[in-house]
Design a protein around this motif. Structure first.
Motif, PDB file in Angstrom:
ATOM      1  N   ARG A 240      17.533  83.063 -45.166  1.00  0.00           N
ATOM      2  CA  ARG A 240      16.942  82.460 -43.786  1.00  0.00           C
ATOM      3  C   ARG A 240      18.023  82.345 -42.644  1.00  0.00           C
ATOM      4  O   ARG A 240      17.811  82.695 -41.657  1.00  0.00           O
ATOM      5  CB  ARG A 240      16.852  81.127 -44.150  1.00  0.00           C
ATOM      6  CG  ARG A 240      16.252  80.033 -42.980  1.00  0.00           C
ATOM      7  CD  ARG A 240      17.197  79.244 -42.451  1.00  0.00           C
ATOM      8  NE  ARG A 240      16.565  78.262 -41.580  1.00  0.00           N
ATOM      9  CZ  ARG A 240      16.624  78.632 -40.262  1.00  0.00           C
ATOM     10  NH1 ARG A 240      16.977  80.156 -39.987  1.00  0.00           N
ATOM     11  NH2 ARG A 240      16.205  78.016 -39.215  1.00  0.00           N
ATOM     12  N   VAL A 241      19.348  82.146 -43.050  1.00  0.00           N
ATOM     13  CA  VAL A 241      20.462  82.109 -41.706  1.00  0.00           C
ATOM     14  C   VAL A 241      20.653  83.700 -41.503  1.00  0.00           C
ATOM     15  O   VAL A 241      20.873  83.788 -40.292  1.00  0.00           O
ATOM     16  CB  VAL A 241      21.687  81.271 -42.693  1.00  0.00           C
ATOM     17  CG1 VAL A 241      22.926  81.302 -41.453  1.00  0.00           C
ATOM     18  CG2 VAL A 241      21.403  79.689 -42.937  1.00  0.00           C
ATOM     19  N   LEU A 247      19.564  88.544 -35.847  1.00  0.00           N
ATOM     20  CA  LEU A 247      18.643  88.493 -34.432  1.00  0.00           C
ATOM     21  C   LEU A 247      19.604  87.933 -33.342  1.00  0.00           C
ATOM     22  O   LEU A 247      19.617  88.617 -32.123  1.00  0.00           O
ATOM     23  CB  LEU A 247      17.664  87.721 -34.445  1.00  0.00           C
ATOM     24  CG  LEU A 247      16.362  88.039 -35.483  1.00  0.00           C
ATOM     25  CD1 LEU A 247      15.395  87.055 -35.447  1.00  0.00           C
ATOM     26  CD2 LEU A 247      15.912  89.194 -34.993  1.00  0.00           C
ATOM     27  N   LEU A 248      20.300  86.996 -33.572  1.00  0.00           N
ATOM     28  CA  LEU A 248      21.382  86.553 -32.572  1.00  0.00           C
ATOM     29  C   LEU A 248      22.427  87.677 -32.115  1.00  0.00           C
ATOM     30  O   LEU A 248      22.928  87.784 -30.980  1.00  0.00           O
ATOM     31  CB  LEU A 248      22.155  85.528 -32.895  1.00  0.00           C
ATOM     32  CG  LEU A 248      21.326  84.080 -32.961  1.00  0.00           C
ATOM     33  CD1 LEU A 248      21.817  82.663 -33.523  1.00  0.00           C
ATOM     34  CD2 LEU A 248      20.625  83.555 -31.779  1.00  0.00           C
ATOM     35  N   VAL A 253      24.338  86.745 -28.658  1.00  0.00           N
ATOM     36  CA  VAL A 253      24.544  85.585 -28.601  1.00  0.00           C
ATOM     37  C   VAL A 253      25.569  85.014 -29.609  1.00  0.00           C
ATOM     38  O   VAL A 253      26.635  84.055 -29.370  1.00  0.00           O
ATOM     39  CB  VAL A 253      23.151  84.627 -28.651  1.00  0.00           C
ATOM     40  CG1 VAL A 253      23.253  83.061 -28.864  1.00  0.00           C
ATOM     41  CG2 VAL A 253      22.243  85.031 -27.840  1.00  0.00           C
ATOM     42  N   ALA A 254      25.524  85.421 -30.962  1.00  0.00           N
ATOM     43  CA  ALA A 254      26.385  85.171 -31.933  1.00  0.00           C
ATOM     44  C   ALA A 254      26.734  86.276 -32.696  1.00  0.00           C
ATOM     45  O   ALA A 254      25.944  86.936 -33.206  1.00  0.00           O
ATOM     46  CB  ALA A 254      25.697  84.053 -32.954  1.00  0.00           C
ATOM     47  N   LYS A 269      29.319  97.548 -34.087  1.00  0.00           N
ATOM     48  CA  LYS A 269      29.977  96.608 -35.084  1.00  0.00           C
ATOM     49  C   LYS A 269      28.834  95.666 -35.639  1.00  0.00           C
ATOM     50  O   LYS A 269      28.388  94.733 -35.289  1.00  0.00           O
ATOM     51  CB  LYS A 269      30.732  95.740 -34.256  1.00  0.00           C
ATOM     52  CG  LYS A 269      31.666  94.642 -35.028  1.00  0.00           C
ATOM     53  CD  LYS A 269      32.870  94.266 -34.126  1.00  0.00           C
ATOM     54  CE  LYS A 269      32.477  92.968 -33.131  1.00  0.00           C
ATOM     55  NZ  LYS A 269      33.444  92.253 -32.554  1.00  0.00           N
ATOM     56  N   ASN A 270      28.363  96.267 -36.968  1.00  0.00           N
ATOM     57  CA  ASN A 270      27.232  95.802 -37.563  1.00  0.00           C
ATOM     58  C   ASN A 270      27.403  94.498 -38.047  1.00  0.00           C
ATOM     59  O   ASN A 270      28.242  94.105 -38.652  1.00  0.00           O
ATOM     60  CB  ASN A 270      26.768  96.611 -38.477  1.00  0.00           C
ATOM     61  CG  ASN A 270      26.270  98.111 -37.805  1.00  0.00           C
ATOM     62  OD1 ASN A 270      25.521  98.093 -36.801  1.00  0.00           O
ATOM     63  ND2 ASN A 270      26.534  99.220 -38.867  1.00  0.00           N
ATOM     64  N   PRO A 271      26.441  93.363 -38.030  1.00  0.00           N
ATOM     65  CA  PRO A 271      26.549  92.166 -38.883  1.00  0.00           C
ATOM     66  C   PRO A 271      26.307  92.357 -40.221  1.00  0.00           C
ATOM     67  O   PRO A 271      25.093  91.988 -40.781  1.00  0.00           O
ATOM     68  CB  PRO A 271      25.365  91.432 -37.904  1.00  0.00           C
ATOM     69  CG  PRO A 271      24.316  92.387 -37.555  1.00  0.00           C
ATOM     70  CD  PRO A 271      25.196  93.591 -37.300  1.00  0.00           C
ATOM     71  N   VAL A 272      26.956  92.767 -40.812  1.00  0.00           N
ATOM     72  CA  VAL A 272      27.137  93.308 -42.488  1.00  0.00           C
ATOM     73  C   VAL A 272      26.679  91.833 -43.125  1.00  0.00           C
ATOM     74  O   VAL A 272      25.767  91.996 -44.033  1.00  0.00           O
ATOM     75  CB  VAL A 272      28.076  93.845 -42.951  1.00  0.00           C
ATOM     76  CG1 VAL A 272      28.355  94.128 -44.290  1.00  0.00           C
ATOM     77  CG2 VAL A 272      28.503  95.127 -42.246  1.00  0.00           C
TER      78      VAL A 272
END
Length: 371
Positions: A240-241, A247-248, A253-254, A269-272
């Protein structure tokens, strides 16, 4: 072993999952046999000195016997009897050993997960406070809805973490001890004491740090369901987080301070962490479903249902340990780009009450730890 079937090539966060490895399960089975041997010898008033050593076991021989008998305990009991004599495994059945060992591994895996969840929660609590006044427009059904604050959004993550911690804390890890058909008769017959199984459960539970259930649960799989559902709740909270973090990151945004690389696009720079959290949240329903289906047991031991459960049970624990570790890393690696946060006019921060409630709930859980 010459070749390991699974050494983590397709499991990027697999190092944390080692807490449920074959070696750990084997060690737990030997711990159970050792505790039974100690308690049983004491009950029979027999002096023994055997240590039952896991390191000297021939793993190739164990695998060969496991294939022949369809269960890993038969070969193990034979090997340990060579070390400790005929009292080893006496009165027990394979299910006693494997169920108890998996409960020990479950306890350890969920303890690891809880520690990581707590660390992630502390970071989210700090971020929620820090950004309680940072304006942010949220979406419902993918569309822009109303303005709130990033603090309120992060407070929602903290609530998910707290819920997972509460679920983990509610789990009981019981010893399994019932003998061949679950009536404890062998212990009574061999010792001449009708209360032998109750005494052994109490003593072995104390040695291993498991709960004494006061009963056998060979075909009542509610303890296993409780464990695996708790593991799934960790994965769900992480997923869920992870969805929000992905998306952020898309909207800058984050973002992660240390993102993952792309084989084709070096600028990315992927959010792995976020991606793997979502993946684990999606994956856990499969093994959880197997455990749920296998809980429809029958007879004194079913043909197939119990066997189907082993890997599925272990997989939920593996995913939970990985997800909690990923979440801890994601929380510590998170950078909020406040200058790019969508700004909406507001006379006062919205969602402050939800931030306070989420932080207070998490802190109560930590106070419980301290007490």
């Amino acid at each position: 072993m010459a070749d390991a079937f699974d050494w983590g090539l397709l499991e990027p966060a697999g190092a944390t999952g080692a807490v449920v490895s074959d070696d750990r399960i084997l060690a737990a089975m030997v711990e159970l046999e050792r505790a039974h041997f100690t308690a049983w010898s004491s009950l029979l008033d027999v002096e023994t000195t055997a240590s039952l050593d896991v390191e000297s076991l021939d793993r190739e021989a164990l695998l060969k016997e496991s294939r022949r008998s369809g269960v890993p305990v038969v070969g193990l009991a034979q090997a340990l009897r060579e070390q400790g004599g005929t009292l080893v495994h006496q009165g027990m059945t394979s299910q006693d050993v494997l169920d108890s060992a998996l409960m020990m591994v479950s306890r350890d895996a969920l303890t690891v997960a809880r520690e990581a969840l707590t660390a992630a929660g502390r970071r989210f609590a700090a971020l929620a406070r820090e950004h309680r006044g940072t304006p942010f427009t949220v979406r419902t059904l993918t569309q822009e809805a109303e303005a709130t604050t990033l603090g309120a959004v992060i407070g929602g993550w903290l609530d998910a973490v707290s819920s997972a911690i509460e679920t983990v804390d509610s789990v009981v890890f019981p010893l399994q001890l019932g003998g061949a058909i679950g009536d404890g008769d062998a212990f009574a017959r061999l010792s001449g004491r009708p209360d032998a199984v109750a005494i052994l459960r109490r003593r072995i539970s104390a040695i291993l740090g498991l709960a004494d259930p006061g009963r056998v649960w060979h075909t009542d799989r509610s303890p296993v369901l409780a464990v695996t559902r708790a593991a799934a709740s960790v994965c769900s909270a992480g997923g869920r987080v992870g969805r929000d973090l992905g998306l952020l990151a898309r909207d800058d945004v984050a973002t992660p301070l240390h993102g993952g690389a792309s084989s084709a696009m070096p600028h990315k720079k992927n959010p792995v962490d976020a991606v793997l959290l979502v993946a684990n949240g999606l994956r856990v329903s499969g093994p959880l479903g197997v455990v749920q289906t296998a809980s429809l047991s029958y007879d004194a031991r079913p043909a197939g249902e119990w066997h189907a459960e082993w890997q599925a049970w272990r997989e939920t624990l593996r995913l939970a340990a990985e997800s909690a570790s990923l979440l801890e890393h994601a929380a510590g690696d998170l950078v909020i780009q406040t200058r790019r946060a969508p700004v909406t006019p507001a006379s006062a921060p919205r969602g402050s009450h939800e931030v306070d409630a989420a932080v207070a709930r998490f802190e109560r859980l930590q106070e419980g730890d301290a007490s």
